[in-house]
Design a protein around this motif. Structure first.
Motif, short mmCIF file in Angstrom:
data_model
loop_
_atom_site.label_atom_id
_atom_site.label_comp_id
_atom_site.label_asym_id
_atom_site.label_seq_id
_atom_site.Cartn_x
_atom_site.Cartn_y
_atom_site.Cartn_z
N GLU A 130 34.56 46.57 52.75
CA GLU A 130 35.45 47.70 52.92
C GLU A 130 36.89 47.67 52.91
OE1 GLU A 130 32.18 50.30 55.72
OE2 GLU A 130 33.80 49.29 56.77
N THR A 131 37.13 46.61 53.48
CA THR A 131 38.63 46.17 53.54
C THR A 131 39.30 45.71 52.11
OG1 THR A 131 38.29 43.66 54.02
CG2 THR A 131 38.57 45.39 55.80
N MET A 132 38.32 45.15 51.40
CA MET A 132 38.59 44.86 49.90
C MET A 132 38.96 46.13 49.22
SD MET A 132 39.69 42.30 48.14
CE MET A 132 39.02 40.75 48.64
N ASP A 133 37.76 46.87 49.34
CA ASP A 133 37.80 48.27 48.74
C ASP A 133 39.21 49.09 48.97
OD1 ASP A 133 36.62 50.22 46.92
OD2 ASP A 133 36.06 51.34 48.76
N CYS A 134 39.62 49.06 50.20
CA CYS A 134 40.79 49.50 50.65
C CYS A 134 41.90 48.91 49.92
CB CYS A 134 40.97 49.37 52.12
SG CYS A 134 42.30 50.31 53.07
N THR A 135 42.07 47.77 49.87
CA THR A 135 43.11 47.06 49.15
C THR A 135 43.15 47.44 47.79
OG1 THR A 135 42.89 45.20 50.83
CG2 THR A 135 44.08 44.94 48.53
N LEU A 136 42.04 47.44 47.10
CA LEU A 136 41.86 47.83 45.66
C LEU A 136 42.60 49.25 45.48
CD1 LEU A 136 41.04 47.91 42.78
CD2 LEU A 136 38.71 48.31 43.57
N ARG A 137 42.11 50.12 46.32
CA ARG A 137 42.70 51.69 46.17
C ARG A 137 44.09 51.74 46.44
NH1 ARG A 137 38.27 55.36 46.72
NH2 ARG A 137 36.30 54.24 47.07
N SER A 138 44.57 50.89 47.36
CA SER A 138 45.86 50.87 47.62
C SER A 138 46.91 50.21 46.22
CB SER A 138 46.22 50.05 48.64
OG SER A 138 47.56 49.87 49.09
N PHE A 139 46.46 49.23 45.74
CA PHE A 139 46.92 48.71 44.66
C PHE A 139 46.94 49.49 43.43
CE2 PHE A 139 47.69 45.60 41.41
CZ PHE A 139 48.91 44.92 41.87
N MET A 140 45.93 50.33 43.36
CA MET A 140 45.56 51.15 42.22
C MET A 140 46.54 52.28 42.38
SD MET A 140 41.49 51.45 41.75
CE MET A 140 41.73 52.93 40.51
#
Length: 399
Positions: A130-140
């Protein structure tokens, strides 16, 4: 505006899987892109144009559920891309390439991060996923949906990302959280030979600032315990969960949610921490036993936090955490607490109250307030659980 739909093309041969694909429309031009997944005709709802998810006991439940999650994520990603692209001139090919994660040099950072999200989920490391997904969305969002090759991730780009996070009001610790997640994935890409290590993180902050610890005193716990909430069952339940955490040495809410009935035996609760995997054995105090006996739960779980076993247990836990913390803030206001009351506050309170009572620091879990969790694991391994239970009893005797 560009639109995306999920479609299914059945196989011409009986008993064979058909193909799932995306239908993307841009200025009345249609493109079809394969999802990479196949399902059987009976697993497709023609009317709803969606995958049919069977009961959790079905042998293909996990597979179909994972396909659905991936497709939902991709369709939301396309919608976000379409919004970002709508503010500028672009071609159909450009948005298609961005959606497919293509860069001039092939697959990019977005695709690699998404792979890590799925890998962590498959390994059962749901929170890390979940935290990696949150990071991905932020960087996108920072990139406006446009991917970047791994080897083109530079110091300048990460400094720009850091400035972007700061402009959105994020603290240094939150910014560092995203950077550390990115760095972890980047190092893995280096290990896999996907890029040389260009040390892009050397100019951004990846540390952890010390923050003001949020805790309450034993007098506040007494006030919470003494409140008459008989006419406010939602607040009463929230208080019970808060007090149960306190009675159990400041047990984290996620560990409480996943406690099973079989974990309780001979007056002790044995469980592994979700965060670290560490085995803990905790004496169940009478105060905690009364809370357990107050509620019924037809599932395997000890407390009525997860009440339905349908494959959505984590969502139930997350929903309950939000509701309980919202109610705890109301309780905090009722006794005029100077800090917002939450499950985390009482978890830290156990440690600070124990410290103030002169209990040896080596007996207090560093995970309940110290800076370095690795030290926690080192000294907890050497502590006999009876000594910790004695410390817990000393605290509860003050109530």
């Amino acid at each position: 505006m560009d639109t995306i739909r999920l479609k299914f093309r059945a196989s011409r041969k009986d008993g064979k899987e058909g193909v799932l694909f995306y239908q993307i429309i841009h200025n009345r031009i249609i493109r079809r892109i394969k999802t990479g997944y196949c399902i059987y005709a009976e697993e497709w709802d023609i009317k709803k144009q969606s995958i049919i998810i069977p009961d959790s006991s079905h042998p293909r439940y996990e597979w179909l559920h994972s396909i659905q999650d991936e497709i939902i994520w991709n369709m939301k990603r396309f919608e976000n891309l379409a919004k970002d692209f709508s503010s500028k001139a672009y071609t159909f090919s450009e948005i298609i390439n961005a959606f497919q994660g293509r860069t001039a040099d092939g697959k990019g950072l977005f695709d690699f991060l998404r792979t890590q999200v799925l890998r962590l989920k498959q390994l059962g490391r749901v929170r890390c996923s979940e935290t990696m997904d949150c990071t991905l969305r932020s960087f996108m969002h920072f990139r406006g949906g446009v991917d970047i090759s791994l080897h083109k991730l530079t110091k300048d780009i990460l400094q720009q990302y850091e400035a972007y996070l700061k402009s959105r009001g994020l603290t240094r610790n939150t910014s560092s959280f995203y950077m550390r997640n990115l760095r972890s994935a980047y190092h893995l890409a280096v290990e896999e030979g996907l890029t040389a290590d260009n040390h892009p993180f050397c100019k951004v902050y990846t540390g952890v600032d010390k923050t003001v610890k949020r805790a309450i005193a034993i007098e506040d716990i007494r006030k919470i315990k003494a409140l008459d909430l008989s006419l406010r069952p939602a607040l009463d339940f929230a208080r019970d969960m808060l007090l149960f955490s306190f009675y159990m040495r400041g047990m984290s809410f996620v560990d409480m949610a996943y406690l099973r009935k079989k974990d309780l035996a001979n007056g002790f609760i044995r469980y592994r921490r979700k965060k670290t995997g560490q085995l803990l054995i905790v004496e169940l105090a009478d105060e905690g036993r009364k809370i357990i006996s107050k509620y019924t739960n037809r599932t395997q779980y000890l407390l009525p936090i997860i009440t339905i076993e349908n494959g959505e247990e984590r969502k139930q836990y997350q929903g309950q955490l939000l509701r309980i913390n919202r109610h705890l803030k109301t309780i905090g206001k009722l006794i005029s607490l100077p800090v917002p009351l939450s499950t985390y506050v009482v978890r830290h309170a156990w440690a600070t109250i124990a410290r103030d009572k002169g209990i040896e620091l080596s007996i207090i879990s560093e995970g309940l307030g110290h800076d370095n969790e690795s030290t926690t694991r080192i000294y907890l391994d050497s502590i006999r659980t009876t000594r910790v239970d004695e410390a817990n009893r000393a605290i509860l005797d003050d109530l």
